[in-house]
Design a protein around this motif. Structure first.
Motif, short mmCIF file in Angstrom:
data_model
loop_
_atom_site.label_atom_id
_atom_site.label_comp_id
_atom_site.label_asym_id
_atom_site.label_seq_id
_atom_site.Cartn_x
_atom_site.Cartn_y
_atom_site.Cartn_z
N PRO A 1 0.82 -1.21 0.00
CA PRO A 1 0.00 0.00 0.00
C PRO A 1 0.85 1.26 0.00
O PRO A 1 2.03 1.24 0.37
N ASP A 2 0.24 2.36 -0.40
CA ASP A 2 0.85 3.68 -0.21
C ASP A 2 0.67 4.06 1.25
O ASP A 2 -0.42 3.88 1.82
N VAL A 3 1.72 4.58 1.85
CA VAL A 3 1.69 4.99 3.26
C VAL A 3 1.94 6.48 3.33
O VAL A 3 2.88 6.99 2.72
N THR A 4 1.07 7.19 4.07
CA THR A 4 1.24 8.63 4.28
C THR A 4 1.03 8.96 5.74
O THR A 4 0.51 8.15 6.52
N ASP A 5 1.40 10.17 6.11
CA ASP A 5 1.16 10.72 7.45
C ASP A 5 1.70 9.85 8.57
O ASP A 5 1.11 9.77 9.65
N LEU A 6 2.84 9.21 8.35
CA LEU A 6 3.44 8.34 9.36
C LEU A 6 4.10 9.17 10.45
O LEU A 6 4.90 10.07 10.16
N SER A 7 3.75 8.89 11.69
CA SER A 7 4.41 9.55 12.81
C SER A 7 4.51 8.56 13.97
O SER A 7 3.74 7.61 14.06
N GLY A 8 5.48 8.80 14.82
CA GLY A 8 5.69 7.91 15.96
C GLY A 8 6.07 8.68 17.19
O GLY A 8 6.66 9.76 17.13
N THR A 9 5.74 8.08 18.35
CA THR A 9 6.03 8.67 19.65
C THR A 9 6.49 7.58 20.61
O THR A 9 5.87 6.51 20.68
N LEU A 10 7.54 7.85 21.32
CA LEU A 10 8.00 6.95 22.37
C LEU A 10 7.12 7.19 23.60
O LEU A 10 7.13 8.28 24.18
N LEU A 11 6.31 6.20 23.97
CA LEU A 11 5.41 6.34 25.12
C LEU A 11 6.09 5.97 26.43
O LEU A 11 5.73 6.49 27.49
N ALA A 12 7.02 5.04 26.36
CA ALA A 12 7.79 4.56 27.52
C ALA A 12 9.09 4.02 26.94
O ALA A 12 9.20 3.85 25.72
N PRO A 13 10.09 3.73 27.76
CA PRO A 13 11.38 3.30 27.21
C PRO A 13 11.29 2.13 26.22
O PRO A 13 12.09 2.06 25.31
N ASP A 14 10.34 1.26 26.35
CA ASP A 14 10.23 0.10 25.48
C ASP A 14 8.90 0.01 24.74
O ASP A 14 8.45 -1.07 24.38
N LEU A 15 8.26 1.17 24.48
CA LEU A 15 6.96 1.18 23.84
C LEU A 15 6.82 2.38 22.91
O LEU A 15 6.93 3.52 23.33
N VAL A 16 6.56 2.09 21.62
CA VAL A 16 6.40 3.14 20.60
C VAL A 16 5.01 3.03 20.01
O VAL A 16 4.52 1.94 19.71
N HIS A 17 4.38 4.19 19.82
CA HIS A 17 3.07 4.27 19.17
C HIS A 17 3.27 4.89 17.79
O HIS A 17 3.83 5.99 17.66
N LEU A 18 2.82 4.18 16.74
CA LEU A 18 2.88 4.68 15.37
C LEU A 18 1.46 4.91 14.86
O LEU A 18 0.56 4.13 15.17
N THR A 19 1.28 5.97 14.09
CA THR A 19 0.02 6.19 13.38
C THR A 19 0.36 6.55 11.94
O THR A 19 1.40 7.17 11.66
N TYR A 20 -0.54 6.15 11.02
CA TYR A 20 -0.33 6.45 9.61
C TYR A 20 -1.60 6.14 8.85
O TYR A 20 -2.58 5.62 9.39
#
Length: 139
Positions: free
Chosen positions: A70-89
């Motif tokens: 697929p085409d992927v757009t608007d990808l962003s990520g945030t480190l929520l805790a030292p071992d946990l990342v939240h991605l949205t796209y």
């Protein structure tokens, strides 16, 4: 906002894993998918169905021809805790948009997808801002 070195490394690692899971060649390999999914993985699919690691492996193993990714757009990520990342796209598939959210957890030094949700977001828009006339976009 500038990411710290730690946050930047974590977000890049999760993003790389996410993009691998979207790659048709990776999805066709049960071993590769297993490597990228946490043992406690769960997904709420666009259909509303709940999947676990075993059911995702069954689904991905049954597909013979994935076609292009697929085409992927608007990808962003945030480190929520030292071992946990939240991605949205956003992905575009067959003329439809899907908003996606993933949690990536680091265990034993390896980043794996812990949770994923895909939500339909309507028809894809053309350059003129109107819904696409036909399916068959990039996905």
């Amino acid at each position: 906002m500038k990411l710290s070195d730690e946050e930047g490394r974590a977000v890049r690692a999760a993003t790389a894993g996410e993009m691998r899971l979207l790659d048709p060649a990776v999805r066709a390999s049960p071993e590769a998918v297993t490597e990228l999914l946490d043992p406690e993985f769960a997904e709420f699919g666009a259909s509303g169905r709940r999947y676990d690691r075993a059911s995702i492996l069954a689904v991905t193993s049954a597909v013979e021809d994935y076609g292009p990714g697929p085409d992927v757009t608007d990808l962003s990520g945030t480190l929520l805790a030292p071992d946990l990342v939240h991605l949205t796209y956003v992905t575009e598939h067959n003329g439809s948009l899907f908003r996606r959210s993933s949690l990536w957890r680091r265990t034993g030094g390896q980043w794996r997808m812990y949770f994923h949700q895909g939500t339909p977001a309507g028809p894809a828009l053309t350059a003129a801002g109107y819904p696409a006339d036909s399916p068959g976009g990039a996905a």
